[in-house]
Enzyme design. Structure first.
Site, short mmCIF file in Angstrom:
data_model
loop_
_atom_site.label_atom_id
_atom_site.label_comp_id
_atom_site.label_asym_id
_atom_site.label_seq_id
_atom_site.Cartn_x
_atom_site.Cartn_y
_atom_site.Cartn_z
N HIS A 177 0.82 -1.22 0.00
CA HIS A 177 0.00 0.00 0.00
C HIS A 177 0.85 1.27 0.00
O HIS A 177 0.36 2.35 -0.33
CB HIS A 177 -1.03 -0.01 1.14
CG HIS A 177 -0.47 0.34 2.47
ND1 HIS A 177 0.15 -0.57 3.28
CD2 HIS A 177 -0.44 1.50 3.16
CE1 HIS A 177 0.53 0.01 4.40
NE2 HIS A 177 0.18 1.28 4.36
N GLU A 215 6.94 4.66 13.89
CA GLU A 215 5.54 4.71 14.33
C GLU A 215 5.51 4.91 15.84
O GLU A 215 6.27 4.26 16.56
CB GLU A 215 4.83 3.40 13.98
CG GLU A 215 4.66 3.19 12.49
CD GLU A 215 3.97 1.88 12.17
OE1 GLU A 215 2.78 1.89 11.87
OE2 GLU A 215 4.64 0.83 12.27
N HIS A 239 7.55 -2.26 2.39
CA HIS A 239 7.48 -0.79 2.36
C HIS A 239 8.86 -0.12 2.23
O HIS A 239 9.06 0.75 1.38
CB HIS A 239 6.78 -0.26 3.61
CG HIS A 239 5.46 -0.92 3.88
ND1 HIS A 239 4.65 -1.40 2.89
CD2 HIS A 239 4.81 -1.18 5.04
CE1 HIS A 239 3.55 -1.93 3.43
NE2 HIS A 239 3.63 -1.80 4.73
C1 BG6 Z 1 1.46 -2.32 7.51
C2 BG6 Z 1 2.14 -2.98 8.67
O1 BG6 Z 1 1.76 -2.96 6.31
O2 BG6 Z 1 1.88 -0.96 7.44
C3 BG6 Z 1 1.85 -2.24 9.95
O3 BG6 Z 1 1.69 -4.32 8.76
C4 BG6 Z 1 2.18 -0.78 9.82
O4 BG6 Z 1 2.54 -2.81 11.05
C5 BG6 Z 1 1.55 -0.21 8.58
O5 BG6 Z 1 1.68 -0.12 10.97
C6 BG6 Z 1 2.03 1.21 8.34
O6 BG6 Z 1 1.28 1.76 7.30
P1 BG6 Z 1 1.05 3.33 7.22
O7 BG6 Z 1 0.32 3.53 5.95
O8 BG6 Z 1 0.31 3.72 8.43
O9 BG6 Z 1 2.44 3.92 7.21
#
Ligand code: BG6
Length: 484
Positions: A177, A215, A239
């Site tokens: 994503h 985070e 990511h």
């Molecule tokens: C997810 C992870 O793919 O991405 C999570 O499994 C993480 O642990 C999240 O919190 C972070 O996504 P974003 O869009 O909030 O940066």
């Protein structure tokens, strides 16, 4: 052509938090093909009505001010629920009959979305194949596969084989994503739609690159999953390595899926594989204090919730430029950013000017939450002799463009519907990423150094992380973005 979206795992969190709100937003913006049908498939029994009501509530919550009941009702009339289990071929046959009924046309494109646990991918794929649901004679059949895509290289290869036994590569959409985020796509625009960055985007001018996804949140209710995954699988394999490829790739010959993905794969293949002695010196792992008390976490868990990894890219552009990747839960603040740290000027005229890279020019690309770009450069302090100060030019999406940035899933769902795989990972890309992560995870699992360090929640990971950079005469850009 009519379009149907079938969500497997419809009763889960992802569906209510992300997928339906994204489809709602697309409907509101009139971007969905006319008469798109959405069918939820899961074991929990629901009537169409009961599911619609539940989704109305969750969508109102997650869509916030954008929610409008009349617009929702238009979409809800085309939302259906079909109870079934992904390991029952009969349920798939019945689903097919149901889809034909509601599709109301002899041809319809179908998007199958796997919002199910990864243990259900295999039966779902096998049954889609066995019951003819992957057959494209009556319209496109595409499948969207969520992460985690395997737990290591071997399991990712196995999953690729299972998918390819039923679907062709151009029918498979592997989601990360992060690629749906506007600011992530903007890395390509920043690099390739401007002339001023690319000439200095190399080893001659750049000292190192930092990619941070911090985070503030703890693992919370996801501890059961997280404790078996850990930060490398959860954040790095997908990511962070995606951010690395976009930062490091060469210019694609054209802006189209295969050309872009070819360049990304080349970067991953050029990443130097970490040997065990380098795992010891070039990685750090940590666990926040209190993690083992989270419900669902083993009391002696060795799972890392923080990692920092130094990678080298063996090609002409990047030889000798380390890429520092770092991610953690329970950190000082939530921020995802790329920092391009430039070298110091070759000869410094001014006494208070930069003499080491860490004091020199820096380009900070804020992925979230303060989406934007800052360029740090030296300025003369007025009325203070030749005193200099590092100042910045700052661009913020929210200052320049009206409205909130769309959620990543909107773009990704629309692209999958339209058959554009540019922002999805190809099989070789996913496998190349696992080839980078596997040696580190294997060494850590075997208890090899570095040891797992405990860090206090609300810090930038273990203090050793700061010392590690200092020892390399570098410094993390530990700055929480200012949200206005
Ligand atoms: C997810 C992870 O793919 O991405 C999570 O499994 C993480 O642990 C999240 O919190 C972070 O996504 P974003 O869009 O909030 O940066």
């Amino acid at each position: 052509m009519a379009q149907t979206i079938v969500i497997f795992g419809a009763s889960g969190d992802l569906t209510s938090r992300k997928l339906i709100p994204a489809l709602y937003a697309l409907h509101q913006k009139k971007r969905l093909p006319p008469a798109t049908r959405i069918v939820g498939f899961a074991r929990t029994p629901f009537s169409h009505e009961a599911w619609r009501e539940q989704l109305a509530e969750s969508t109102a919550q997650f869509a916030g001010a954008q929610f409008n009941i009349a617009t929702w009702n238009e979409l809800a009339a085309r939302i259906f629920y079909f109870p079934g289990s992904v390991d029952q071929p009969d349920n798939f046959r019945a689903l097919d009959r149901f889809l034909e009924e509601i599709e109301d046309s002899s041809t319809a494109a179908r998007l199958y979305y796997f919002a199910i646990g990864p243990q259900f991918y295999e039966p779902a794929v096998v049954n889609l194949g066995a019951t003819g649901l992957a057959d494209e004679t009556r319209g496109h059949r595409r499948v969207v596969v969520e992460k985690p895509f395997g737990t290591d290289l071997a399991s990712a290869q196995q999953l690729n084989r299972q998918l390819r036994a039923v679907f062709a590569e151009n029918q498979i959409y592997r989601i990360d994503h992060y690629l749906g985020k506007e600011t992530v796509q903007n890395v390509l625009v920043l690099r390739f739609a401007n002339t001023i960055f690319e000439p200095v985007w190399n080893r001659n001018y750049i000292d190192h690159v930092e990619i941070t996804a911090a985070e503030a949140l703890t693992v919370g209710h996801r501890a059961g999953f997280y404790d078996t995954a850990g930060v490398l699988r959860d954040m790095f394999q997908g990511h962070l390595l995606q951010l690395l490829t976009l930062t490091a790739m060469e210019t694609p010959v054209r802006f189209e899926a295969e050309a872009v993905r070819d360049e990304k794969v080349k970067v991953l293949r050029a990443v130097r594989k970490l040997q065990p002695e380098h795992v010891a010196s070039d990685t750090l792992r940590g666990q926040y204090r209190g993690y083992r008390d989270e419900p669902g976490v083993r009391p002696d868990s060795q799972t890392a919730t923080f990692a920092a990894v130094k990678l080298h890219i063996d090609n002409w552009r990047w030889q000798g430029v380390p890429f520092y990747l770092r991610s953690g839960k329970a950190m000082s603040c939530g921020t995802t950013q790329l920092v391009i740290q430039f070298r110091q000027p070759p000869h410094m005229l001014f006494e208070s000017g930069p003499r080491v890279p860490r004091d020199s020019n820096r380009l900070v690309i804020q992925i979230q939450p303060a989406e934007g770009v800052q360029l740090h450069f030296y300025t003369k302090v007025p009325d203070a002799g030749m005193q200099l100060r590092l100042t910045d030019l700052s661009f913020r999406f929210r200052d320049t463009f009206a409205g909130p940035l769309p959620e990543a899933y909107q773009r990704l769902l629309l692209d999958a519907i339209q058959g554009d795989p540019s922002l999805f990972a190809r099989a070789d890309e996913v496998e190349a990423a696992w080839r980078i992560v596997d040696p580190i995870q294997t060494a850590w699992d075997a208890g090899a150094p570095p040891p797992l360090l405990v860090y206090e929640p609300g810090e930038w990971g273990p203090t050793a992380s700061t010392d590690w950079m200092t020892a390399q005469e570098r410094q993390w850009f530990d700055t929480c973005p200012i949200l206005r």
